[in-house]
Design an enzyme around this catalytic site. Sequence first.
Site, PDB file in Angstrom:
ATOM      1  N   ASP A 256       5.550  -4.487  10.745  1.00 37.92           N
ATOM      2  CA  ASP A 256       4.371  -4.845   9.965  1.00 37.92           C
ATOM      3  C   ASP A 256       3.325  -5.376  10.836  1.00 37.92           C
ATOM      4  OD1 ASP A 256       2.601  -4.737   7.898  1.00 37.92           O
ATOM      5  OD2 ASP A 256       3.912  -6.065   6.350  1.00 37.92           O
TER       6      ASP A 256
ATOM      7  N   PHE B 188       0.859  -1.106   0.177  1.00 43.39           N
ATOM      8  CA  PHE B 188       0.044   0.088   0.021  1.00 43.39           C
ATOM      9  C   PHE B 188       0.868   1.265  -0.017  1.00 43.39           C
ATOM     10  CE2 PHE B 188      -2.257  -3.224   2.216  1.00 43.39           C
ATOM     11  CZ  PHE B 188      -3.297  -3.521   1.298  1.00 43.39           C
TER      12      PHE B 188
ATOM     13  N   THR C 107      -0.062 -14.853   5.538  1.00 45.86           N
ATOM     14  CA  THR C 107       0.670 -15.193   4.369  1.00 45.86           C
ATOM     15  C   THR C 107       0.474 -16.713   4.278  1.00 45.86           C
ATOM     16  OG1 THR C 107       2.173 -13.429   4.737  1.00 45.86           O
ATOM     17  CG2 THR C 107       2.774 -15.332   3.144  1.00 45.86           C
TER      18      THR C 107
HETATM   19  N1  LIG Z   1      11.772   0.311  10.030  1.00 45.68           N
HETATM   20  C1  LIG Z   1      12.074  -0.263   8.650  1.00 45.68           C
HETATM   21  N2  LIG Z   1      13.434   0.082   8.530  1.00 45.68           N
HETATM   22  C2  LIG Z   1      14.010  -0.382   7.480  1.00 45.68           C
HETATM   23  N3  LIG Z   1      13.271  -0.922   6.350  1.00 45.68           N
HETATM   24  C3  LIG Z   1      12.230  -1.056   6.500  1.00 45.68           C
HETATM   25  C4  LIG Z   1      11.277  -0.705   7.818  1.00 45.68           C
HETATM   26  N4  LIG Z   1      10.077  -1.067   7.773  1.00 45.68           N
HETATM   27  C5  LIG Z   1       9.858  -1.538   6.124  1.00 45.68           C
HETATM   28  N5  LIG Z   1      11.028  -1.512   5.401  1.00 45.68           N
HETATM   29  C6  LIG Z   1      11.360  -1.937   4.092  1.00 45.68           C
HETATM   30  O1  LIG Z   1      10.259  -1.602   3.523  1.00 45.68           O
HETATM   31  C7  LIG Z   1       9.657  -2.720   2.936  1.00 45.68           C
HETATM   32  C8  LIG Z   1       8.238  -2.429   2.723  1.00 45.68           C
HETATM   33  O2  LIG Z   1       7.762  -2.553   4.077  1.00 45.68           O
HETATM   34  P1  LIG Z   1       6.162  -2.447   4.111  1.00 45.68           P
HETATM   35  O3  LIG Z   1       5.979  -3.066   5.709  1.00 45.68           O
HETATM   36  O4  LIG Z   1       5.377  -1.230   3.633  1.00 45.68           O
HETATM   37  O5  LIG Z   1       5.572  -3.471   3.334  1.00 45.68           O
HETATM   38  P2  LIG Z   1       5.600  -5.283   3.393  1.00 45.68           P
HETATM   39  O6  LIG Z   1       5.504  -5.619   4.909  1.00 45.68           O
HETATM   40  O7  LIG Z   1       6.954  -5.567   2.686  1.00 45.68           O
HETATM   41  O8  LIG Z   1       4.414  -5.835   2.550  1.00 45.68           O
HETATM   42  P3  LIG Z   1       2.969  -5.467   2.948  1.00 45.68           P
HETATM   43  O9  LIG Z   1       2.680  -4.310   3.266  1.00 45.68           O
HETATM   44  O10 LIG Z   1       2.308  -5.927   1.698  1.00 45.68           O
HETATM   45  O11 LIG Z   1       2.753  -6.669   4.199  1.00 45.68           O
HETATM   46  C9  LIG Z   1      10.064  -3.992   3.697  1.00 45.68           C
HETATM   47  O12 LIG Z   1      10.114  -5.098   2.913  1.00 45.68           O
HETATM   48  C10 LIG Z   1      11.470  -3.566   4.343  1.00 45.68           C
HETATM   49  O13 LIG Z   1      12.416  -4.056   3.517  1.00 45.68           O
END
Ligand SMILES: Nc1ncnc2c1ncn2[C@@H]1O[C@H](COP(=O)(O)OP(=O)(O)OP(=O)(O)O)[C@@H](O)[C@H]1O
Length: 580
Positions: free
Chosen positions: A331, A198, A352
């Site tokens: 997440d 998103f 998942t």
């Molecule tokens: N606090 C953080 N520090 C560093 N990298 C981060 C952090 N949070 C997220 N990321 C990076 O950003 C990516 C995207 O994160 P996000 O939480 O938006 O989505 P996701 O968990 O991969 O997917 P979804 O929202 O579909 O579950 C992650 O895969 C990670 O590599």
Amino acid sequence: MARAPPSAVDPSLPPPPPPPRSGRKLINAMFRSNQQQQLQPGDLDPNNENGPGETDAEPDESRPANEPQSASLPNHEKPSPRKTIFPGGKNLINSMRNLSLRSKPKAAAGAADWEKQWDEDDEDSSEEEEVGPLHFQDPPVEEDAKLPAQTVPENQEVSVISSDDALEWDTAVQQNLEEKPDIQMFLPMLRVLGKGSFGKVVLVQKRTGKDRGGLYAMKILRKSHLVKRRQIERTKTERKVLSLVNHPFIMKLHFAFQSEDKLYLVLDYCPGGELFFHLSRFRRFPERVARFFAAELLLAIGHIHKRGIIFRDMKPENVLLDADGNVKLGDFGLAKCGIVHPLEGALSMCGTPEYMAPEVLAQAGHGFCVDYWGLGMILYEMMTGLPPWYTTDRAKLFRKLKSAPLDIPSYFSAQAASCVTGLLERDPRRRLGVLGIRSAMEHSFFRNVNWRALYARRVEPPIRPCEGWKSPESIRYNEEMGGQASVDDFAAIEEINACDLDAAVQNFENQFTRMPVESEDHGSQHQAEELAALSELNADTFRGFSYDGKEHPLEISNQDSSTSLDSSGPAHQVQPHTLD
Ligand SMILES: Nc1ncnc2c1ncn2[C@@H]1O[C@H](COP(=O)(O)OP(=O)(O)OP(=O)(O)O)[C@@H](O)[C@H]1O
């Protein structure tokens, strides 16, 4: 409490090959490559036969050591990216149609109604019944230790165990309401770290106020996208849960604010990248490395369960590493509050697919035991390179998750085999952890873990993901502890240069970090759609996302709306809006 500074690179650690690109493709590449390095027990630290934070580990002689993985693992099919499925996920529904798993009342209405119901559920998460009052009860720990399996007699009240109190490390979140965060405070953005379903996550540096110079990960979510995907509830949950937890192994939310078209969550930056990234490099972890990460995750799970929260999306992609190599669980979009029972309280089918607990698949109702299942899946994957029952055929996957025997490679120690088997017990009443975190901590697999030291981050992590890179925080920390920081160090805090930036994002995929930070999430052909979606928003849609002065002390405000973060150049200053 003082932390041991990160030490030098372990000379025994073989230089891993550059990781392949992304997601499940990593593992695909890994299985094709004969060059892949494989860590063996002892590789990471030749001087310590024991695992991190462990004492007097006894060698396990009950199983042959270092047996090649291929000898005992089944032939894996071509892996594919693991996508989180939220309540209402159509592809999951399609897979499930073939499986006759729809035994619950919702199924009785037929596929079309069922799908409609899911969409409604998605709009209103209240479909998940909240459970009744808490009945806390300390576990008979000594007896548990002797039991072969965790069995809860029918009708017995069980609950999250609070006997880990002694281990709590609750540092109050510092409230600083004088400092109202807004996007200007973090501009210009530095690098893209990744993209989720998103929105995207970018590396930012705080430019003003307290902790100026500190690095953060900023999650940017387009409101229109959330409306389209009916994920407003999910976002609110994530923001709410993140503000309720405070734990060394859980990603911390520092600020939340919004503009007219976007929501912003400012989180701990985890420069170590995803655990999945490191697992892909090393193919599989030695048992003691897997134990270290599993133990930290166990403490994180215990913390959220104690607060009546379940996570529901345990997978290596959601476990990040901080600069020192300690885990940060992140997440929380699928988390659920108000769950105090191991088996009940939630109903949605979400998660998942590869990691879904049988009780979630069966829609039999689930409680905090789902996270112990998730921990078992991660532990297994860390030790083998793939989750158990892995296949890209969704229908086959669900069948396997429901009933296929668990294949334990012969190189697992007896303790590891018992722990994984206990966590992956299909009947949640008999699952390791059903009696609470303490019962899992006392499993023989964790026997030599020094929990107190682990909790205080005094145990040196087995992987040091940011060797040679000094974060602004570590420079400041070092100085506060009486260490010497050079003028250059302090300059780095103020102004991070391109070279330092490359080092800061070394554990993230190039495909993201080389992306222009201004890049749009999707093309202009979607603009009309987006405008239509935005028109569905009203003043109440994201009420509560911004800080209201009463709840958990977060620095959250309603920022001035900016025309676009994604436009080149600084965002325009416009009138504050009235969403909250
Ligand atoms: N606090 C953080 N520090 C560093 N990298 C981060 C952090 N949070 C997220 N990321 C990076 O950003 C990516 C995207 O994160 P996000 O939480 O938006 O989505 P996701 O968990 O991969 O997917 P979804 O929202 O579909 O579950 C992650 O895969 C990670 O590599």
